[in-house]
Design an enzyme around this catalytic site. Sequence first.
Site, PDB file in Angstrom:
ATOM      1  N   GLU A  24       0.945   4.930  -3.331  1.00 21.01           N
ATOM      2  CA  GLU A  24       0.163   6.132  -3.621  1.00 21.01           C
ATOM      3  C   GLU A  24      -0.082   6.313  -5.113  1.00 21.01           C
ATOM      4  O   GLU A  24      -1.159   6.750  -5.526  1.00 21.01           O
ATOM      5  CB  GLU A  24       0.852   7.369  -3.043  1.00 21.01           C
ATOM      6  CG  GLU A  24       0.847   7.442  -1.526  1.00 21.01           C
ATOM      7  CD  GLU A  24       1.826   6.482  -0.865  1.00 21.01           C
ATOM      8  OE1 GLU A  24       2.673   5.906  -1.584  1.00 21.01           O
ATOM      9  OE2 GLU A  24       1.751   6.301   0.356  1.00 21.01           O
TER      10      GLU A  24
ATOM     11  N   HIS B 296       5.701  14.579   8.143  1.00 21.73           N
ATOM     12  CA  HIS B 296       4.367  14.496   8.727  1.00 21.73           C
ATOM     13  C   HIS B 296       3.798  15.883   9.022  1.00 21.73           C
ATOM     14  O   HIS B 296       2.823  16.003   9.746  1.00 21.73           O
ATOM     15  CB  HIS B 296       4.391  13.697  10.034  1.00 21.73           C
ATOM     16  CG  HIS B 296       4.634  12.223   9.839  1.00 21.73           C
ATOM     17  ND1 HIS B 296       5.847  11.724   9.472  1.00 21.73           N
ATOM     18  CD2 HIS B 296       3.821  11.149   9.975  1.00 21.73           C
ATOM     19  CE1 HIS B 296       5.766  10.397   9.395  1.00 21.73           C
ATOM     20  NE2 HIS B 296       4.553  10.033   9.697  1.00 21.73           N
TER      21      HIS B 296
HETATM   22  C1  TPP Z   1       5.134   6.711   0.845  1.00 24.54           C
HETATM   23  C2  TPP Z   1       4.561   6.454   2.207  1.00 24.54           C
HETATM   24  N1  TPP Z   1       3.241   6.199   2.343  1.00 24.54           N
HETATM   25  C3  TPP Z   1       2.705   6.006   3.558  1.00 24.54           C
HETATM   26  C4  TPP Z   1       3.486   6.057   4.671  1.00 24.54           C
HETATM   27  C5  TPP Z   1       2.861   5.873   6.049  1.00 24.54           C
HETATM   28  N2  TPP Z   1       3.299   4.611   6.639  1.00 24.54           N
HETATM   29  C6  TPP Z   1       4.328   4.593   7.515  1.00 24.54           C
HETATM   30  S1  TPP Z   1       4.750   3.060   7.938  1.00 24.54           S
HETATM   31  C7  TPP Z   1       3.547   2.356   7.001  1.00 24.54           C
HETATM   32  C8  TPP Z   1       3.452   0.855   6.915  1.00 24.54           C
HETATM   33  C9  TPP Z   1       4.739   0.240   6.439  1.00 24.54           C
HETATM   34  O1  TPP Z   1       4.663  -1.148   6.390  1.00 24.54           O
HETATM   35  P1  TPP Z   1       5.876  -2.055   5.930  1.00 24.54           P
HETATM   36  O2  TPP Z   1       6.483  -1.518   4.683  1.00 24.54           O
HETATM   37  O3  TPP Z   1       5.401  -3.437   5.912  1.00 24.54           O
HETATM   38  O4  TPP Z   1       6.985  -1.851   7.055  1.00 24.54           O
HETATM   39  P2  TPP Z   1       6.851  -2.036   8.619  1.00 24.54           P
HETATM   40  O5  TPP Z   1       6.449  -0.702   9.176  1.00 24.54           O
HETATM   41  O6  TPP Z   1       5.863  -3.100   8.876  1.00 24.54           O
HETATM   42  O7  TPP Z   1       8.215  -2.384   9.105  1.00 24.54           O
HETATM   43  C10 TPP Z   1       2.811   3.362   6.360  1.00 24.54           C
HETATM   44  C11 TPP Z   1       1.665   3.120   5.495  1.00 24.54           C
HETATM   45  C12 TPP Z   1       4.857   6.327   4.494  1.00 24.54           C
HETATM   46  N3  TPP Z   1       5.698   6.396   5.534  1.00 24.54           N
HETATM   47  N4  TPP Z   1       5.364   6.530   3.273  1.00 24.54           N
END
Ligand code: TPP
Lengths: 420, 326
Positions: free
Chosen positions: B60, B129
């Site tokens: 972000e 959320h």
């Molecule tokens: C700071 C933040 N930005 C956005 C989100 C929304 N979000 C939740 S999971 C996700 C993807 C995460 O991907 P990764 O780090 O590769 O982990 P995975 O879920 O694939 O295990 C996003 C964008 C969040 N939880 N926290």
Amino acid sequence: MGATHLPATEFDGTGVDDQLEAEAEAVLGAPDAPMVQLLGPDGAMGEDPVFSEYANRLDAEKLRGFYADMAAIRRFDQEATALQRQGQLALWVPLTGQEAAQIGSGRASQPQDYIFPTYREHGVALTRNVDLAELLRQFRGVSNGGWNPKDTNFHLYTLVLAAQTPHAVGYAMGIQRDQKLAAANATPGQPQEPKAAVMVYFGDGASSEGDVHESMVFASSYNAPVVFFCQNNHWAISVPSTVQTRVPLADRAKGYGFPGIRVDGNDVIAVHAVTEWALERAREGKSPVLIEAFTYRVGAHTTADDPTKYRGSEEEAQWRAKDPLERLEKYLRAEGLADDAFFAKVKADGDELAAYVRKTTHDLETPDIRTAFANTYAEAHPLVAEELAWFEEYSAGFADESETADVKAAEANTDGAANR
Amino acid sequence: MTTMTIAKAINEGLRATLNNNPRTLLMGEDIGPLGGVYRVTDGLIGEFGADRVVDTPLAESGIIGTAIGLALSGYLPVCEIQFDGFVFPGFNQITTQLAKMHSRSNGNLTVPVVIRIPYGGGIGSIEHHSESPEALFAHTAGLRIITPSNPHDAYWMIQQAVDCQDPVIVFEPKRRYWLKGEVDTESPGPSGDPFKAHVLREGTDATVVAYGPLVPVALAAAGAAAEDGRSVEVIDLRSISPIDFDTVTDSVKKTGRLIVAHEAPTFGGIGGEIAARVSERAFLSLEAPVIRVGGFHMPYPVAKVEEDYLPDIDRILEALDRALAY
Ligand SMILES: Cc1ncc(C[n+]2csc(CCOP(=O)(O)OP(=O)(O)O)c2C)c(N)n1
């Protein structure tokens, strides 16, 4: 990332990022180290100059245990997904495909180590003896945690991505200080507390957040006993890992000044070996380590996600062929380390676990909002007290109303009875 | 006039602005092929390409920081933050850089960045959320903050935000994304100024000011009050920074009583600011203290008890009773 770090036949042409890999190599030369793999998808055990020694430490019981753990957590995952579909959970975050990365690494930790998960680390939780039903509290919407981290040294899940990584480094800095103090105060001949390290989990997506970068800087600056465990499952919701990085994530560690290792995250034996190596190193104060477990999220990101919007089913199929459970099963059978009876028992245990989880979920009590008033601060706070008092009075107003309604209803009944 | 949901209206508004201005571009996590987690950007990458609908790395601070740079080089970035609780890794860029660039350059630089944030509760979601952090941003000078409560406003306000030379945060009431309503895509009508409040229902006994997700609740409360013979005026604030105090005070001068309702905690919130201003501007018209209805001073609670937390019709009616009791 893919092809060149892996036995060519196996990962080549997955198409995910072969071209990118080639481009990166053209600029950077060959990657520092190939991906560590011991147990291939065919169930055959390979050799590694460093890590075979760690694999050799594993006896038949341990290996069967890995299988049982992976099967249990997959079964749990299916059950939780089903519970979400039935409206019993608000959301579920499936881990299918990542069992080896989680069980292999979690089983390499010692009870004195402290673990910081993100939110998908149900398999790691299992290895830390967290009651799996407790994991569901958060997803049922009855708790923002659900277990006491002090019981198992398994921290609460973190939903703001990467926010836990600096906590892990800070915790490790605390351990480092404790170890120094203990050494200074040690009485000769007295047994010492076992040394501890911290392991922190995050995803390929989260690796882009500033917090990950900053925590690696701190870890390196203070040589904190921490292992960064990145599960590169290739997708951050809909965004492929190639948007997060142009080089193997493990190679980034070099820029901070500590080792990075890429391991086949679907090979539980290799993951275990690499993590054991890294944790030992961290506990001994040699350096932090970054482990990149190269794996795949086979299912949806969460139950709210639709992967068909952003990726092809062939890709999923290719990765299913690398299934971590199947390859260990092949190995165990081929080596005569487990028989039909064992696999039948694992299955039965899984069903029992599922039934337990189902029952406990239904029984999870909805908290009272008063607990939220009570837990906002550790010490008394006048504003909270004032708002709680208002809430009590306000709710009592409704109780009065319903009491009046009850009284009226009761009166109506008595009237009715009298009339009869 | 066409009927559409708020989510679709924002989608159409973004499409219009991408069409009208070649310098507009969208940035955010998962806004490309997926169309955003709420599908607000659905279909746009197909129409405008990956240079104008940019799926960003998951960062972000990076999204907002690079948007600032893009704006400085003449572009009009519209950033999507996935959920309210995830704006904070970008908070530093928003509050220390974005908000202050114009003033610290003595007015020489403008940074017309738009930041869209789905916010608020009531969707049964998990931690981070469901938050309403608008006051944290409203307290920062240099930012403008708007929040549509219906599809027509949603369609126009996003375009007006892009047209504005200042940074604008658009808080989108996520539990109303599926709320349907008529949109006049030809003309914004009285919505021509996004920073002006709208009187949605006239009344004489008391005024209820709400914004975003609570506007339908305030209207329903006014409806219920009418059944009890009480005439309640309802104002949709629409803009949280600046606040259209003229519309609010004019109403209070007429009704003599004011209730401000929002989901965010009352302490240090927008309601307090409105109460203070109204008592400064219309003290002699007030027949009762301004009453705030809002969330409690606690982290947004777990979904199973959010009903106890969120202001609903009853909470507004209770406040109305109190105001009328003076
Ligand atoms: C700071 C933040 N930005 C956005 C989100 C929304 N979000 C939740 S999971 C996700 C993807 C995460 O991907 P990764 O780090 O590769 O982990 P995975 O879920 O694939 O295990 C996003 C964008 C969040 N939880 N926290």
